[in-house]
Write a protein that holds these residues in place. Sequence first.
Motif, PDB file in Angstrom:
ATOM      1  N   MET A  85       2.477   6.094  10.744  1.00 56.32           N
ATOM      2  CA  MET A  85       3.175   6.977   9.506  1.00 56.32           C
ATOM      3  C   MET A  85       2.116   8.139   9.256  1.00 56.32           C
ATOM      4  SD  MET A  85       4.171   5.579   5.648  1.00 56.32           S
ATOM      5  CE  MET A  85       5.805   5.147   5.978  1.00 56.32           C
ATOM      6  N   PRO A  86       2.856   9.262   9.124  1.00 57.09           N
ATOM      7  CA  PRO A  86       1.903  10.514   8.718  1.00 57.09           C
ATOM      8  C   PRO A  86       1.311  10.389   7.678  1.00 57.09           C
ATOM      9  CG  PRO A  86       4.254  10.945   8.475  1.00 57.09           C
ATOM     10  CD  PRO A  86       4.235   9.561   9.062  1.00 57.09           C
ATOM     11  N   ALA A  87      -0.005  10.992   7.635  1.00 56.11           N
ATOM     12  CA  ALA A  87      -0.947  10.986   6.373  1.00 56.11           C
ATOM     13  C   ALA A  87       0.037  11.808   5.344  1.00 56.11           C
ATOM     14  CB  ALA A  87      -2.019  11.787   6.659  1.00 56.11           C
ATOM     15  N   LYS A  88      -0.261  11.451   4.060  1.00 55.18           N
ATOM     16  CA  LYS A  88       0.291  11.909   2.863  1.00 55.18           C
ATOM     17  C   LYS A  88      -0.636  12.836   2.111  1.00 55.18           C
ATOM     18  CE  LYS A  88       3.609   8.749   3.239  1.00 55.18           C
ATOM     19  NZ  LYS A  88       5.021   9.059   3.844  1.00 55.18           N
ATOM     20  N   LYS A  89       0.142  13.554   1.328  1.00 58.59           N
ATOM     21  CA  LYS A  89      -0.459  14.637   0.466  1.00 58.59           C
ATOM     22  C   LYS A  89      -0.357  14.105  -1.118  1.00 58.59           C
ATOM     23  CE  LYS A  89      -0.620  18.899   2.110  1.00 58.59           C
ATOM     24  NZ  LYS A  89      -0.290  20.380   2.418  1.00 58.59           N
TER      25      LYS A  89
ATOM     26  N   GLU B  95      -3.235  -0.826  -4.018  1.00 56.39           N
ATOM     27  CA  GLU B  95      -1.480  -0.764  -4.436  1.00 56.39           C
ATOM     28  C   GLU B  95      -1.210   0.370  -3.981  1.00 56.39           C
ATOM     29  OE1 GLU B  95      -0.032  -3.511  -4.427  1.00 56.39           O
ATOM     30  OE2 GLU B  95      -1.545  -4.916  -4.827  1.00 56.39           O
ATOM     31  N   CYS B  96      -1.855   1.743  -4.297  1.00 59.35           N
ATOM     32  CA  CYS B  96      -1.222   3.059  -4.039  1.00 59.35           C
ATOM     33  C   CYS B  96      -0.960   3.222  -2.558  1.00 59.35           C
ATOM     34  CB  CYS B  96      -2.376   4.008  -4.542  1.00 59.35           C
ATOM     35  SG  CYS B  96      -2.547   4.244  -6.517  1.00 59.35           S
ATOM     36  N   LEU B  97      -2.130   2.765  -1.759  1.00 56.94           N
ATOM     37  CA  LEU B  97      -1.764   3.027  -0.163  1.00 56.94           C
ATOM     38  C   LEU B  97      -0.803   2.023   0.230  1.00 56.94           C
ATOM     39  CD1 LEU B  97      -5.590   2.431   0.843  1.00 56.94           C
ATOM     40  CD2 LEU B  97      -4.148   4.446   1.192  1.00 56.94           C
ATOM     41  N   LYS B  98      -0.327   0.752  -0.408  1.00 52.70           N
ATOM     42  CA  LYS B  98       0.696   0.245   0.130  1.00 52.70           C
ATOM     43  C   LYS B  98       2.416   1.022  -0.189  1.00 52.70           C
ATOM     44  CE  LYS B  98      -1.130  -4.542  -0.802  1.00 52.70           C
ATOM     45  NZ  LYS B  98      -0.945  -5.832  -1.644  1.00 52.70           N
ATOM     46  N   VAL B  99       2.013   1.478  -1.680  1.00 57.41           N
ATOM     47  CA  VAL B  99       3.275   2.211  -2.012  1.00 57.41           C
ATOM     48  C   VAL B  99       3.489   3.325  -1.083  1.00 57.41           C
ATOM     49  CG1 VAL B  99       4.053   3.816  -3.927  1.00 57.41           C
ATOM     50  CG2 VAL B  99       3.449   1.495  -4.319  1.00 57.41           C
ATOM     51  N   LEU B 100       2.324   4.009  -0.697  1.00 57.44           N
ATOM     52  CA  LEU B 100       2.455   5.209   0.293  1.00 57.44           C
ATOM     53  C   LEU B 100       2.849   4.841   1.739  1.00 57.44           C
ATOM     54  CD1 LEU B 100      -0.815   7.248  -0.899  1.00 57.44           C
ATOM     55  CD2 LEU B 100       1.787   7.785  -1.143  1.00 57.44           C
ATOM     56  N   GLY B 101       2.799   3.475   2.202  1.00 57.03           N
ATOM     57  CA  GLY B 101       3.107   2.991   3.265  1.00 57.03           C
ATOM     58  C   GLY B 101       2.096   3.174   4.267  1.00 57.03           C
ATOM     59  N   THR B 102       0.591   3.079   3.801  1.00 54.24           N
ATOM     60  CA  THR B 102      -0.450   3.214   4.393  1.00 54.24           C
ATOM     61  C   THR B 102      -0.878   1.896   4.901  1.00 54.24           C
ATOM     62  OG1 THR B 102      -1.120   5.032   3.564  1.00 54.24           O
ATOM     63  CG2 THR B 102      -2.924   3.965   4.744  1.00 54.24           C
TER      64      THR B 102
END
Length: 197
Positions: free
Chosen positions: A1-5, A185-192
């Motif tokens: 999955m690509p990195a997020k901003k 939990e933020c990382l999980k929501v972001l799909g990381t």
Amino acid sequence: MPAKKILMLTGEFTEEYEIFVYQQAMEAVGHTIHVVCPDKKAGDVIKTSLHDFEGDQTYTEKPGHYALINKTFAEAEKQLDQYDAVYCAGGRGPEYIRTDKRIQAMVRHFHETKKPIFTICHGVQILIAVDGVVRGKKVGALAACEPEVTLAGGTYIDLSPTEALVDGTMVSAKGWTALAAFIRECLKVLGTEIRHN
């Protein structure tokens, strides 16, 4: 999955740990964090504060380090579509940046486009300033914010100091002592996904 901003909303005297720890953790796994403050440009700095619980009736407040603004506010305001999530850091900043109509419009964008919204400590005050953002949501925040969450139609959850709460794509926590759980939990929501070999 690509990195997020991720767009981080701050103001003078935002909680130091909730800027630095969050930003560095997200950058460590490859995400981009743009730290913005109303009327500040990339390269400007803001003062931060340090809150602690030392046995008094409320938290104490001490000066923190200067935090670097790395994205010009006016530019971020025009480029909201490029962000995957918004993060409202806590401390003293939220109590006054929440009245800024530009900040409210930013939050409204993420709410209406159903993108993840992350809030910790007093950060929920920014969300409460925009009608409907916390309505029907279970939200953790500093206990002093409970009446505001309730009046805005949310359900305040009295989390432990080291817990985070996920409701849909909203992640919340009580304060900086919960940063490890909150970031996880933020990382999980972001799909990381972080894998250990």
